[in-house]
Write a protein that holds these residues in place. Structure first.
Motif, PDB file in Angstrom:
ATOM      1  N   ASP A 100      -3.974 -44.839  16.753  1.00 12.17           N
ATOM      2  CA  ASP A 100      -3.009 -45.592  15.950  1.00 12.17           C
ATOM      3  C   ASP A 100      -3.748 -46.263  14.798  1.00 12.17           C
ATOM      4  OD1 ASP A 100      -1.094 -47.229  14.854  1.00 12.17           O
ATOM      5  OD2 ASP A 100      -0.511 -48.196  16.734  1.00 12.17           O
ATOM      6  N   LEU A 101      -3.605 -45.719  13.601  1.00 11.31           N
ATOM      7  CA  LEU A 101      -4.374 -46.203  12.460  1.00 11.31           C
ATOM      8  C   LEU A 101      -3.933 -47.571  11.964  1.00 11.31           C
ATOM      9  CD1 LEU A 101      -4.715 -42.910  10.371  1.00 11.31           C
ATOM     10  CD2 LEU A 101      -6.273 -43.846  12.100  1.00 11.31           C
ATOM     11  N   SER A 102      -2.822 -48.066  12.459  1.00 14.80           N
ATOM     12  CA  SER A 102      -2.378 -49.404  12.076  1.00 14.80           C
ATOM     13  C   SER A 102      -3.118 -50.483  12.863  1.00 14.80           C
ATOM     14  CB  SER A 102      -0.877 -49.564  12.290  1.00 14.80           C
ATOM     15  OG  SER A 102      -0.558 -49.520  13.674  1.00 14.80           O
ATOM     16  N   ARG A 103      -3.903 -50.075  13.853  1.00 13.57           N
ATOM     17  CA  ARG A 103      -4.668 -51.015  14.677  1.00 13.57           C
ATOM     18  C   ARG A 103      -6.162 -50.815  14.401  1.00 13.57           C
ATOM     19  NH1 ARG A 103      -2.713 -50.606  20.797  1.00 13.57           N
ATOM     20  NH2 ARG A 103      -3.708 -52.679  20.871  1.00 13.57           N
ATOM     21  N   PRO A 104      -6.954 -51.834  14.631  1.00 15.14           N
ATOM     22  CA  PRO A 104      -8.406 -51.668  14.423  1.00 15.14           C
ATOM     23  C   PRO A 104      -9.035 -50.889  15.559  1.00 15.14           C
ATOM     24  CG  PRO A 104      -7.954 -53.849  15.300  1.00 15.14           C
ATOM     25  CD  PRO A 104      -6.610 -53.204  15.069  1.00 15.14           C
ATOM     26  N   PRO A 110      -8.109 -51.330  10.300  1.00 18.98           N
ATOM     27  CA  PRO A 110      -6.860 -50.577  10.207  1.00 18.98           C
ATOM     28  C   PRO A 110      -6.723 -49.912   8.845  1.00 18.98           C
ATOM     29  CG  PRO A 110      -6.469 -52.745  11.154  1.00 18.98           C
ATOM     30  CD  PRO A 110      -7.884 -52.744  10.658  1.00 18.98           C
ATOM     31  N   VAL A 111      -5.966 -48.825   8.817  1.00 20.69           N
ATOM     32  CA  VAL A 111      -5.770 -48.042   7.592  1.00 20.69           C
ATOM     33  C   VAL A 111      -4.349 -48.298   7.088  1.00 20.69           C
ATOM     34  CG1 VAL A 111      -5.829 -45.729   6.575  1.00 20.69           C
ATOM     35  CG2 VAL A 111      -7.366 -46.300   8.482  1.00 20.69           C
ATOM     36  N   PRO A 112      -4.154 -49.166   6.098  1.00 16.87           N
ATOM     37  CA  PRO A 112      -2.801 -49.505   5.640  1.00 16.87           C
ATOM     38  C   PRO A 112      -2.037 -48.315   5.073  1.00 16.87           C
ATOM     39  CG  PRO A 112      -4.426 -51.056   4.770  1.00 16.87           C
ATOM     40  CD  PRO A 112      -5.180 -49.919   5.378  1.00 16.87           C
ATOM     41  N   GLU A 113      -2.735 -47.313   4.558  1.00 17.99           N
ATOM     42  CA  GLU A 113      -2.059 -46.159   3.964  1.00 17.99           C
ATOM     43  C   GLU A 113      -1.283 -45.338   4.987  1.00 17.99           C
ATOM     44  OE1 GLU A 113      -5.880 -46.778   1.516  1.00 17.99           O
ATOM     45  OE2 GLU A 113      -5.206 -46.971   3.597  1.00 17.99           O
ATOM     46  N   GLY A 114      -1.605 -45.499   6.276  1.00 19.73           N
ATOM     47  CA  GLY A 114      -0.847 -44.814   7.305  1.00 19.73           C
ATOM     48  C   GLY A 114      -1.435 -43.517   7.792  1.00 19.73           C
ATOM     49  N   SER A 115      -2.261 -42.863   6.983  1.00 19.88           N
ATOM     50  CA  SER A 115      -2.902 -41.623   7.412  1.00 19.88           C
ATOM     51  C   SER A 115      -4.258 -41.498   6.738  1.00 19.88           C
ATOM     52  CB  SER A 115      -2.038 -40.407   7.062  1.00 19.88           C
ATOM     53  OG  SER A 115      -2.048 -40.173   5.665  1.00 19.88           O
ATOM     54  N   LEU A 116      -5.145 -40.749   7.377  1.00 22.57           N
ATOM     55  CA  LEU A 116      -6.471 -40.544   6.806  1.00 22.57           C
ATOM     56  C   LEU A 116      -6.396 -39.715   5.535  1.00 22.57           C
ATOM     57  CD1 LEU A 116      -8.607 -39.848  10.028  1.00 22.57           C
ATOM     58  CD2 LEU A 116      -8.216 -42.018   8.838  1.00 22.57           C
ATOM     59  N   GLU A 117      -5.458 -38.794   5.495  1.00 22.44           N
ATOM     60  CA  GLU A 117      -5.306 -37.968   4.297  1.00 22.44           C
ATOM     61  C   GLU A 117      -4.868 -38.809   3.107  1.00 22.44           C
ATOM     62  OE1 GLU A 117      -4.094 -37.293   7.256  1.00 22.44           O
ATOM     63  OE2 GLU A 117      -5.290 -35.531   7.845  1.00 22.44           O
ATOM     64  N   ALA A 118      -3.892 -39.696   3.325  1.00 28.44           N
ATOM     65  CA  ALA A 118      -3.401 -40.546   2.240  1.00 28.44           C
ATOM     66  C   ALA A 118      -4.486 -41.483   1.733  1.00 28.44           C
ATOM     67  CB  ALA A 118      -2.190 -41.348   2.704  1.00 28.44           C
TER      68      ALA A 118
END
Length: 519
Positions: A100-104, A110-118
């Motif tokens: 879950d990228l919204s969590r550390p 955390p990744v605010p963009e929502g995805s690693l690609e973005a």
């Protein structure tokens, strides 16, 4: 999915003093260190030891000050609860992999963009040693990509070292705030009564706890502690203000994210527009780091160690001269008057290079420790003596050895000789001085000034003569000028030595001084 829980899974192999090797969780590691039972960590590389020590000390100091009420629990479970609370109740902050990228995740914001690609992450790190801070131009000495079947603990130690020790490495790759400039380094200079990991750890934790109130005017004692729990999109304007942090905050400098693919960890990373912590350039790395000396000058700055490392000259300046503001870890404690060790460690960084891992331990004798922890008058006297000895060693190199060696090399014709041409013998002399400087200094603390100077000058004269003799038999000299070169060089050496080292030749004066002291 969350994998590799540092708080619950025994991911860290610990070698104990009884010879056993056991797998421990992070809370169990803390307990073992507090009991001084640890001999070392199996997967921890030499250049990672400083980062791991500092990380654990800062972590435990904040937990004790903010969570446990000053107590040091004897069991792992209270430490587990304290670490979760220090992370704001976010257990995900202690897992190596959190899908879950919204969590550390551990040292991964955390990744605010929502995805690693973005967020433009890329999976171009194949092994832990690629993630680490070492930069090698050639594939020798320390091999690249050598950890081809890494365990989670290899990634753990590499991640801690990167996030807490790295500097600037090109646009988009910014460094930590605890160093003077992007190409600086973060030194560790401090004292310890014993050299075991646990003794050094426990001592430094207590030092940080005692010094904590002194930072209240520049930090927030209840501020950000673990910077990776906060979302970070890499934008320059999202940088955290230094004053909003706990004095011992654990920082991150890169956007990293681990995923697990086909049973193995894969490291993803992306660039940022600016550093994670906002600090003015004029700060020059002066953050109150517990182990970093600060140079006193018109423009004070944190110590940056050169490729030469912790030479006797540098340590004399840092430890004795007063030219540096000592870090809290370098201050004597009440129970350290019977002798301590001075520990100095750093990985020297440069622009696209590594300047070497430098580690030095200097035993400080009981007599010296009592002088240094005693009155200001005694400390000043010893500092002046140390400074005088450094100057004398430099004078011997410049005024005695260099002209004598130059005469040899030029065939006795006083032709110009570059310093680099005689460097091997001068550096050998300097290494001999370095090896005995502090032992001889501590041995002199109770000596009369003239006796101490005589002994030091005789030592310098002996070492200078030794290197001169080595050069005399090994330096290339034309046979036609052989005897003239030797005669001229000997004359210069003896004449200059008598000027620079008068006490080494004045036996009558030294004897009378000794008799006066004994009477």
């Amino acid at each position: 999915m969350m994998r590799y829980a540092l708080l619950d899974e025994p991911l860290i192999r610990v070698r104990f003093k009884d010879g056993t090797i056991r797998d421990h969780t992070l809370p169990e590691v803390i307990v073992a260190l507090l009991r001084d039972a640890v001999l070392g960590f199996e997967a921890l590389q030499p250049h990672q030891q400083q980062a791991w020590h500092s990380f654990l000390v800062q972590l435990v100091a904040m937990a004790v000050a903010r969570i446990t009420g000053g107590a040091f629990p004897d069991e792992a479970e209270p430490w587990r609860r304290a670490l979760v609370e220090l992370a704001g109740g976010e257990e995900a902050a202690w897992y190596l992999v959190v899908s879950d990228l919204s969590r550390p995740a551990f040292l991964q914001p955390p990744v605010p963009e929502g995805s690693l690609e973005a967020a433009r992450y890329r999976a171009d790190v194949q092994t832990p040693d690629q993630l680490d801070v070492l930069i090698t131009a050639k594939n020798h000495d320390l091999k690249a990509r050598r950890i081809v079947q890494p365990r989670p603990e290899h990634w753990l130690f590499a991640l801690v070292t990167l996030q807490t020790m790295e500097g600037f490495l090109g646009r988009g790759n910014y460094g930590i705030v605890r160093m003077n400039g992007g190409f600086g380094n973060r030194p560790l200079v401090g004292l310890t009564r014993a050299l075991s990991p646990g003794a050094h750890f426990r001592r430094d934790v207590q030092v940080l706890l005692d010094a904590r109130p002194s930072f209240a005017d520049r930090y927030d004692l209840g501020g950000h502690a673990l910077l990776w729990v906060l979302p970070w999109d890499g934008k320059k304007q999202r940088a955290i203000e230094l004053k909003e942090c706990d004095p011992y905050f654990i920082e991150i400098c890169r956007r990293i994210r681990f995923l697990e693919e086909a049973g193995r960890l894969v490291c993803w990373r992306t660039n940022t527009d600016g550093p994670r912590v906002a600090a003015p350039k004029a700060l020059n790395g002066i953050t109150g780091d517990p182990w970093t000396p600060v140079e006193k000058s018109d423009k004070p700055k944190a110590l940056t160690v050169s490729d030469s490392g912790f030479t006797y000259r540098l340590l004399q300046q840092v430890f004795l001269s007063g030219d540096y503001e000592p870090p809290v870890a370098l201050a004597f404690r009440e129970d350290e008057k019977d002798g301590v060790y001075l520990v100095a460690r750093t990985l020297v960084r440069g622009q696209g290079k590594t300047g070497g891992l430098h580690f030095r331990i200097v035993p400080v004798s009981q007599a010296a420790a009592r002088w240094l922890s005693g009155s200001e008058e005694r400390r000043t006297k010893l500092a002046r003596r140390a400074e005088q000895r450094v100057r004398l060693a430099a004078d011997v190199q410049r005024k005695v050895l260099y002209p004598a060696l130059a005469a040899l090399l030029s065939g006795g014709r006083d032709a110009r000789v570059e310093w680099e041409q005689v460097t091997p013998w001068i550096e050998a002399f300097d290494r001999a001085v370095d090896a005995q400087f502090f032992d001889r200094l501590w041995a002199s603390v109770e000596q009369d000034e003239e006796i101490a100077r005589r002994d030091w000058e005789r030592f310098l004269l002996t070492e200078a003569r030794r290197q001169f003799a080595v050069a005399e038999h090994g330096m290339p000299v034309a046979s036609a000028h052989h005897w003239r070169a030797r005669s001229r060089a000997h004359a210069i050496f003896e004449a200059r030595a008598r000027e620079v080292l008068p006490y080494a030749f004045n036996a009558t004066r030294s004897l009378s001084t000794e008799q006066e002291v004994r009477s």
